[in-house]
Design a protein around this motif. Structure first.
Motif, PDB file in Angstrom:
ATOM      1  N   ALA B  95       0.836  -1.192   0.000  1.00 18.79           N
ATOM      2  CA  ALA B  95       0.000   0.000   0.000  1.00 18.79           C
ATOM      3  C   ALA B  95       0.876   1.250   0.000  1.00 18.79           C
ATOM      4  O   ALA B  95       2.031   1.210   0.426  1.00 18.79           O
ATOM      5  CB  ALA B  95      -0.911   0.009   1.226  1.00 18.79           C
ATOM      6  N   ASP B  96       0.322   2.358  -0.468  1.00 17.74           N
ATOM      7  CA  ASP B  96       1.089   3.589  -0.566  1.00 17.74           C
ATOM      8  C   ASP B  96       0.751   4.579   0.537  1.00 17.74           C
ATOM      9  O   ASP B  96       1.502   5.506   0.794  1.00 17.74           O
ATOM     10  CB  ASP B  96       0.851   4.244  -1.924  1.00 17.74           C
ATOM     11  N   ASP B  97      -0.410   4.369   1.172  1.00 16.96           N
ATOM     12  CA  ASP B  97      -0.811   5.247   2.266  1.00 16.96           C
ATOM     13  C   ASP B  97      -1.986   4.581   2.972  1.00 16.96           C
ATOM     14  O   ASP B  97      -2.534   3.602   2.475  1.00 16.96           O
ATOM     15  CB  ASP B  97      -1.237   6.627   1.722  1.00 16.96           C
ATOM     16  N   TYR B  98      -2.336   5.099   4.162  1.00 13.27           N
ATOM     17  CA  TYR B  98      -3.478   4.527   4.857  1.00 13.27           C
ATOM     18  C   TYR B  98      -4.244   5.666   5.497  1.00 13.27           C
ATOM     19  O   TYR B  98      -3.732   6.777   5.665  1.00 13.27           O
ATOM     20  CB  TYR B  98      -3.024   3.540   5.930  1.00 13.27           C
ATOM     21  N   LEU B  99      -5.489   5.376   5.836  1.00 13.21           N
ATOM     22  CA  LEU B  99      -6.324   6.368   6.475  1.00 13.21           C
ATOM     23  C   LEU B  99      -7.227   5.611   7.446  1.00 13.21           C
ATOM     24  O   LEU B  99      -7.801   4.583   7.096  1.00 13.21           O
ATOM     25  CB  LEU B  99      -7.159   7.102   5.420  1.00 13.21           C
ATOM     26  N   ALA B 100      -7.306   6.109   8.718  1.00 11.07           N
ATOM     27  CA  ALA B 100      -8.121   5.415   9.717  1.00 11.07           C
ATOM     28  C   ALA B 100      -9.551   5.936   9.658  1.00 11.07           C
ATOM     29  O   ALA B 100      -9.775   7.139   9.508  1.00 11.07           O
ATOM     30  CB  ALA B 100      -7.531   5.635  11.107  1.00 11.07           C
ATOM     31  N   LYS B 101     -10.501   5.007   9.754  1.00 13.95           N
ATOM     32  CA  LYS B 101     -11.909   5.410   9.822  1.00 13.95           C
ATOM     33  C   LYS B 101     -12.228   5.835  11.253  1.00 13.95           C
ATOM     34  O   LYS B 101     -11.711   5.222  12.186  1.00 13.95           O
ATOM     35  CB  LYS B 101     -12.809   4.235   9.434  1.00 13.95           C
ATOM     36  N   PRO B 102     -13.076   6.818  11.480  1.00 15.35           N
ATOM     37  CA  PRO B 102     -13.715   7.624  10.430  1.00 15.35           C
ATOM     38  C   PRO B 102     -12.781   8.724   9.924  1.00 15.35           C
ATOM     39  O   PRO B 102     -11.856   9.119  10.621  1.00 15.35           O
ATOM     40  CB  PRO B 102     -14.891   8.243  11.181  1.00 15.35           C
ATOM     41  N   PHE B 103     -13.070   9.216   8.732  1.00 21.67           N
ATOM     42  CA  PHE B 103     -12.191  10.242   8.155  1.00 21.67           C
ATOM     43  C   PHE B 103     -13.048  11.268   7.417  1.00 21.67           C
ATOM     44  O   PHE B 103     -14.227  11.024   7.126  1.00 21.67           O
ATOM     45  CB  PHE B 103     -11.201   9.613   7.192  1.00 21.67           C
ATOM     46  N   GLN B 104     -12.470  12.397   7.150  1.00 20.27           N
ATOM     47  CA  GLN B 104     -13.118  13.421   6.343  1.00 20.27           C
ATOM     48  C   GLN B 104     -12.845  13.116   4.874  1.00 20.27           C
ATOM     49  O   GLN B 104     -11.732  12.762   4.521  1.00 20.27           O
ATOM     50  CB  GLN B 104     -12.521  14.802   6.651  1.00 20.27           C
ATOM     51  N   THR B 105     -13.854  13.285   4.056  1.00 17.16           N
ATOM     52  CA  THR B 105     -13.636  13.001   2.638  1.00 17.16           C
ATOM     53  C   THR B 105     -12.539  13.890   2.051  1.00 17.16           C
ATOM     54  O   THR B 105     -11.769  13.455   1.196  1.00 17.16           O
ATOM     55  CB  THR B 105     -14.938  13.206   1.843  1.00 17.16           C
ATOM     56  N   GLU B 106     -12.474  15.136   2.562  1.00 18.35           N
ATOM     57  CA  GLU B 106     -11.426  16.035   2.057  1.00 18.35           C
ATOM     58  C   GLU B 106     -10.049  15.423   2.253  1.00 18.35           C
ATOM     59  O   GLU B 106      -9.187  15.502   1.379  1.00 18.35           O
ATOM     60  CB  GLU B 106     -11.463  17.389   2.774  1.00 18.35           C
ATOM     61  N   GLU B 107      -9.878  14.819   3.413  1.00 20.12           N
ATOM     62  CA  GLU B 107      -8.555  14.262   3.669  1.00 20.12           C
ATOM     63  C   GLU B 107      -8.268  13.089   2.733  1.00 20.12           C
ATOM     64  O   GLU B 107      -7.165  12.946   2.213  1.00 20.12           O
ATOM     65  CB  GLU B 107      -8.419  13.804   5.123  1.00 20.12           C
ATOM     66  N   LEU B 108      -9.280  12.288   2.504  1.00 19.69           N
ATOM     67  CA  LEU B 108      -9.107  11.176   1.572  1.00 19.69           C
ATOM     68  C   LEU B 108      -8.683  11.695   0.205  1.00 19.69           C
ATOM     69  O   LEU B 108      -7.739  11.205  -0.417  1.00 19.69           O
ATOM     70  CB  LEU B 108     -10.409  10.381   1.454  1.00 19.69           C
ATOM     71  N   ILE B 109      -9.379  12.728  -0.251  1.00 18.88           N
ATOM     72  CA  ILE B 109      -9.081  13.284  -1.575  1.00 18.88           C
ATOM     73  C   ILE B 109      -7.660  13.837  -1.619  1.00 18.88           C
ATOM     74  O   ILE B 109      -6.907  13.599  -2.564  1.00 18.88           O
ATOM     75  CB  ILE B 109     -10.113  14.369  -1.942  1.00 18.88           C
ATOM     76  N   ALA B 110      -7.306  14.563  -0.550  1.00 21.01           N
ATOM     77  CA  ALA B 110      -5.962  15.132  -0.505  1.00 21.01           C
ATOM     78  C   ALA B 110      -4.903  14.039  -0.564  1.00 21.01           C
ATOM     79  O   ALA B 110      -3.925  14.128  -1.316  1.00 21.01           O
ATOM     80  CB  ALA B 110      -5.786  15.952   0.762  1.00 21.01           C
ATOM     81  N   ARG B 111      -5.114  12.981   0.194  1.00 23.80           N
ATOM     82  CA  ARG B 111      -4.115  11.913   0.219  1.00 23.80           C
ATOM     83  C   ARG B 111      -4.068  11.161  -1.104  1.00 23.80           C
ATOM     84  O   ARG B 111      -3.001  10.739  -1.550  1.00 23.80           O
ATOM     85  CB  ARG B 111      -4.412  10.943   1.362  1.00 23.80           C
ATOM     86  N   LEU B 112      -5.236  10.986  -1.711  1.00 21.78           N
ATOM     87  CA  LEU B 112      -5.256  10.335  -3.017  1.00 21.78           C
ATOM     88  C   LEU B 112      -4.439  11.142  -4.012  1.00 21.78           C
ATOM     89  O   LEU B 112      -3.609  10.607  -4.754  1.00 21.78           O
ATOM     90  CB  LEU B 112      -6.692  10.201  -3.525  1.00 21.78           C
ATOM     91  N   ASN B 113      -4.693  12.444  -4.022  1.00 26.01           N
ATOM     92  CA  ASN B 113      -3.925  13.281  -4.934  1.00 26.01           C
ATOM     93  C   ASN B 113      -2.437  13.169  -4.642  1.00 26.01           C
ATOM     94  O   ASN B 113      -1.620  13.118  -5.560  1.00 26.01           O
ATOM     95  CB  ASN B 113      -4.383  14.735  -4.820  1.00 26.01           C
ATOM     96  N   ALA B 114      -2.109  13.109  -3.360  1.00 27.81           N
ATOM     97  CA  ALA B 114      -0.694  13.035  -2.993  1.00 27.81           C
ATOM     98  C   ALA B 114      -0.055  11.747  -3.495  1.00 27.81           C
ATOM     99  O   ALA B 114       1.015  11.780  -4.113  1.00 27.81           O
ATOM    100  CB  ALA B 114      -0.550  13.132  -1.475  1.00 27.81           C
ATOM    101  N   ILE B 115      -0.696  10.605  -3.269  1.00 26.25           N
ATOM    102  CA  ILE B 115      -0.040   9.367  -3.705  1.00 26.25           C
ATOM    103  C   ILE B 115      -0.007   9.268  -5.225  1.00 26.25           C
ATOM    104  O   ILE B 115       0.910   8.690  -5.783  1.00 26.25           O
ATOM    105  CB  ILE B 115      -0.693   8.093  -3.092  1.00 26.25           C
ATOM    106  N   MET B 116      -0.996   9.879  -5.866  1.00 28.50           N
ATOM    107  CA  MET B 116      -0.954   9.865  -7.324  1.00 28.50           C
ATOM    108  C   MET B 116       0.178  10.739  -7.841  1.00 28.50           C
ATOM    109  O   MET B 116       0.887  10.365  -8.764  1.00 28.50           O
ATOM    110  CB  MET B 116      -2.296  10.309  -7.889  1.00 28.50           C
TER     111      MET B 116
END
Lengths: 221, 221
Positions: B95-116
């Motif tokens: 895996a390239d990153d992880y996120l613990a539930k619960p999370f804010q969608t903004e953070e998910l998006i930010a991290r997705l952009n980062a790993i991409m």
DNA sequence: CACGAACCTGAACTCTTTCTGAAAATCCGG
DNA sequence: CCGGATTTTCAGAAAGAGTTCAGGTTCGTG
């Protein structure tokens, strides 16, 4: 999995090297920019690690020289911490990733694996014969004088066939088979017509006719 | 920007999916490990979001299977809060990153952009090619003459795809895959229509047509 | 040397792909 | 539910690639 490590600090180089070898790489070490330039061009590495601080020249120049000479393996650069400018310049010069010192060896290994994975998907496959280079991804022909011509589908397939085996004589029937499937069977003159178009690009002398036998791409030009 | 979301909870999946789509992704959803394994290997995603709790198998096995089969896109895993072991195992499994539930969608998006970004070897959240600079945060295009144009969602995704790899030819089918998920399949003419709009912004010569092959963003202008 | 076969050449023709402008459908916030 | 923005479709026009044709040229052979 062969790898080139460019790092002037003897101690650091050997430490890293032994850890990388544990991770399954076989590592060559270059201590100077000059050495790095030569090794990178002559040997067949799967990836490179490049420290930007070198005694006899900037690491970026090494990288630029590699890229200019079609050295295609992915390169990870090591920068001093927080040296933002180096990162940007490095990526511009053709680096695939960067890592700021100090770093964990695990992270280096992870990133190396990542850039190698990525680079496998996009190897630049070109066929080079004499002054000509055929780019299979972009379907275009580059000539040593710097010009570049994009080819139509049929032009490309025919030229790839000829350039794939320079000096070999292909009969018109063979070429027809390569270009068309069983359903299509155009006039055989179509080959002559396309040979003519290709000759306009590469010069008449580059594609020779063997009357009664076929055509060949001249590799002695 | 195509993305695979692996999440068994129907409701959560659809909620996330619609938010991710607003952020410019085209999302496919897999509800089971089996589905996820197949989709990840067959389709061309730019990233994956993987919930580890799946009904028919562990998410980590999916990830390991992907990595074993050369599936290279970056993957972010969703773990239950505080489940330290999962994180470590996940990163080990590729895996390239992880996120613990619960999370804010903004953070998910930010991290997705980062790993991409990282997986593409980029640092900035802008893509710069020639006189053009595409700002991923603001979805707008800046041109060297000082003008700035805001883009609609589809315009932006198409342009990002082309500018992400200047000089590379993208077939219409590839572009369709990047812009739409498996459920949507509009007329292929849609690509031509959007290419036309982009050309009105960047100039016709900047996006070249290779008849029968596709389109490319010209980096030599 | 004369003849036919193989090849070259330029242009015309056909067919497919792409372009283009506008209209229709859809989405979304108010 | 309405109005504007965005997305999608459509159909005719234009451009380009693929193919054919009708001579002209070259080559090898008897």
């Amino acid at each position: 999995m062969r790898l080139l490590l460019v790092e002037d600090d003897q101690l650091l180089a050997e430490g890293l090297s032994s850890q990388l070898e544990k991770a399954g790489f076989s590592v060559d070490i270059a201590h100077t920019a000059k050495e790095a330039g030569v090794l990178g061009e002559q040997e067949d590495y799967k990836a490179g690690v490049l420290d930007l601080g070198l005694p006899d020249g900037n690491g970026l120049d090494v990288l630029r020289r590699w890229r200019a000479n079609k050295v295609a393996f992915p390169v990870l650069i090591l920068t001093a911490r927080g040296d933002w400018q180096d990162k940007v310049n490095g990526l511009k010069a053709g680096a695939d990733d960067y890592l700021a010192k100090p770093f964990q060896t695990e992270e280096l290994i992870a990133r190396l694996n990542a850039i190698m994975r990525r680079s496998e998907g996009r190897v630049h496959s070109t066929v080079k014969v004499g002054r000509f280079e055929l780019d299979e991804n972009r379907q275009c022909l580059q000539i040593e004088d710097g010009t570049e011509h994009s080819l139509t589908g049929t032009e490309f397939r025919l030229l790839r066939c000829l350039m794939g085996r320079p000096g070999h004589i292909f009969s018109k029937e063979q070429l027809m088979e390569q270009l068309y499937n069983l359903n299509e069977s155009p006039n055989e003159n179509i080959i002559e017509a396309y040979i003519r178009r290709l000759r306009k690009l590469v010069g008449a002398e580059t594609i020779a006719t063997r009357r009664g036998q076929g055509y060949l791409f001249n590799d002695t030009v």
